[in-house]
Design a protein around this motif. Structure first.
Motif, PDB file in Angstrom:
ATOM      1  N   TRP A   7      -0.940  -1.676   3.676  1.00  0.00           N
ATOM      2  CA  TRP A   7      -0.582  -0.666   4.676  1.00  0.00           C
ATOM      3  C   TRP A   7      -1.843   0.061   5.120  1.00  0.00           C
ATOM      4  CZ3 TRP A   7       4.169  -0.109   6.758  1.00  0.00           C
ATOM      5  CH2 TRP A   7       5.218  -0.766   6.131  1.00  0.00           C
ATOM      6  N   TYR A   8      -2.069   0.105   6.435  1.00  0.00           N
ATOM      7  CA  TYR A   8      -3.260   0.745   7.006  1.00  0.00           C
ATOM      8  C   TYR A   8      -2.852   1.622   8.180  1.00  0.00           C
ATOM      9  CZ  TYR A   8      -5.828  -2.766   4.362  1.00  0.00           C
ATOM     10  OH  TYR A   8      -6.330  -3.549   3.357  1.00  0.00           O
ATOM     11  N   VAL A   9      -3.704   2.615   8.472  1.00  0.00           N
ATOM     12  CA  VAL A   9      -3.483   3.444   9.658  1.00  0.00           C
ATOM     13  C   VAL A   9      -3.522   2.527  10.874  1.00  0.00           C
ATOM     14  CG1 VAL A   9      -4.404   5.323  11.063  1.00  0.00           C
ATOM     15  CG2 VAL A   9      -4.431   5.503   8.566  1.00  0.00           C
ATOM     16  N   ASP A  10      -2.536   2.662  11.728  1.00  0.00           N
ATOM     17  CA  ASP A  10      -2.418   1.832  12.928  1.00  0.00           C
ATOM     18  C   ASP A  10      -3.528   2.225  13.900  1.00  0.00           C
ATOM     19  OD1 ASP A  10      -1.674   0.542  15.283  1.00  0.00           O
ATOM     20  OD2 ASP A  10       0.442   1.031  15.072  1.00  0.00           O
ATOM     21  N   PRO A  11      -4.410   1.291  14.267  1.00  0.00           N
ATOM     22  CA  PRO A  11      -5.492   1.640  15.190  1.00  0.00           C
ATOM     23  C   PRO A  11      -4.990   2.040  16.573  1.00  0.00           C
ATOM     24  CG  PRO A  11      -5.514  -0.708  14.715  1.00  0.00           C
ATOM     25  CD  PRO A  11      -4.475  -0.100  13.835  1.00  0.00           C
ATOM     26  N   ALA A  12      -3.770   1.629  16.937  1.00  0.00           N
ATOM     27  CA  ALA A  12      -3.212   1.992  18.239  1.00  0.00           C
ATOM     28  C   ALA A  12      -2.567   3.374  18.223  1.00  0.00           C
ATOM     29  CB  ALA A  12      -2.188   0.952  18.675  1.00  0.00           C
ATOM     30  N   ASP A  13      -2.240   3.889  17.031  1.00  0.00           N
ATOM     31  CA  ASP A  13      -1.598   5.208  16.900  1.00  0.00           C
ATOM     32  C   ASP A  13      -1.935   5.746  15.521  1.00  0.00           C
ATOM     33  OD1 ASP A  13      -0.022   7.464  16.728  1.00  0.00           O
ATOM     34  OD2 ASP A  13       1.875   6.429  17.048  1.00  0.00           O
ATOM     35  N   ARG A  18       0.843   0.773   9.545  1.00  0.00           N
ATOM     36  CA  ARG A  18       1.525  -0.513   9.704  1.00  0.00           C
ATOM     37  C   ARG A  18       1.024  -1.439   8.618  1.00  0.00           C
ATOM     38  NH1 ARG A  18       2.254  -2.740  15.533  1.00  0.00           N
ATOM     39  NH2 ARG A  18       3.848  -3.876  14.427  1.00  0.00           N
ATOM     40  N   TYR A  19       1.789  -2.489   8.379  1.00  0.00           N
ATOM     41  CA  TYR A  19       1.419  -3.450   7.348  1.00  0.00           C
ATOM     42  C   TYR A  19       0.608  -4.574   7.965  1.00  0.00           C
ATOM     43  CZ  TYR A  19       1.623  -6.333   3.211  1.00  0.00           C
ATOM     44  OH  TYR A  19       1.277  -7.070   2.099  1.00  0.00           O
ATOM     45  N   TRP A  20      -0.560  -4.824   7.402  1.00  0.00           N
ATOM     46  CA  TRP A  20      -1.432  -5.909   7.816  1.00  0.00           C
ATOM     47  C   TRP A  20      -1.263  -7.038   6.812  1.00  0.00           C
ATOM     48  CZ3 TRP A  20      -4.185  -7.369  11.851  1.00  0.00           C
ATOM     49  CH2 TRP A  20      -5.167  -8.343  11.689  1.00  0.00           C
ATOM     50  N   ASP A  21      -0.899  -8.245   7.267  1.00  0.00           N
ATOM     51  CA  ASP A  21      -0.656  -9.358   6.340  1.00  0.00           C
ATOM     52  C   ASP A  21      -1.889 -10.234   6.123  1.00  0.00           C
ATOM     53  OD1 ASP A  21      -0.874 -10.917   8.624  1.00  0.00           O
ATOM     54  OD2 ASP A  21       1.103 -11.829   8.429  1.00  0.00           O
ATOM     55  N   LEU A  26       2.640  -6.487  10.861  1.00  0.00           N
ATOM     56  CA  LEU A  26       4.046  -6.829  10.649  1.00  0.00           C
ATOM     57  C   LEU A  26       4.905  -5.568  10.687  1.00  0.00           C
ATOM     58  CD1 LEU A  26       3.930  -9.227   7.566  1.00  0.00           C
ATOM     59  CD2 LEU A  26       4.098  -9.860   9.957  1.00  0.00           C
ATOM     60  N   GLY A  27       6.121  -5.723  11.145  1.00  0.00           N
ATOM     61  CA  GLY A  27       7.111  -4.655  11.056  1.00  0.00           C
ATOM     62  C   GLY A  27       6.827  -3.447  11.922  1.00  0.00           C
ATOM     63  N   ALA A  28       7.735  -2.501  11.802  1.00  0.00           N
ATOM     64  CA  ALA A  28       7.641  -1.254  12.556  1.00  0.00           C
ATOM     65  C   ALA A  28       6.697  -0.287  11.846  1.00  0.00           C
ATOM     66  CB  ALA A  28       9.026  -0.627  12.685  1.00  0.00           C
TER      67      ALA A  28
END
Length: 54
Positions: A7-13, A18-21, A26-28
Motif C-alpha cells: 500500500w502506497y500513497v496514490d501519486p494521483a491523489d 492504493r495497492y501496488w502489485d 489494484l482496487g479502489a
C-alpha cells in the motif's frame, strides 16, 4: 529497480493510498490515514449485465 507490492500513497491523489502489485495499481483507493489491509484489496465482482426494459 522495481517497487515491492504494498500500500502506497496514490501519486494521483496524495489524500489516498492504493495497492501496488509490482506492476500496476489494484482496487479502489482508501483514505491515507486509514489502516490498510494486510494484503491486496479484495477483487470486486463483475458488474451485473444490464437487461433492456420491456
Amino acid at each position: 529497480m522495481s517497487v515491492q507490492p504494498g500500500w502506497y500513497v496514490d501519486p494521483a491523489d496524495t489524500e489516498t493510498r492504493r495497492y501496488w502489485d509490482g506492476e500496476g495499481w489494484l482496487g479502489a483507493p482508501i483514505p491515507v490515514d486509514a489502516t490498510p489491509p494486510d494484503g491486496p484489496p479484495p477483487v470486486a465482482p463483475p458488474p451485473a449485465p444490464v437487461t433492456p426494459a420491456a
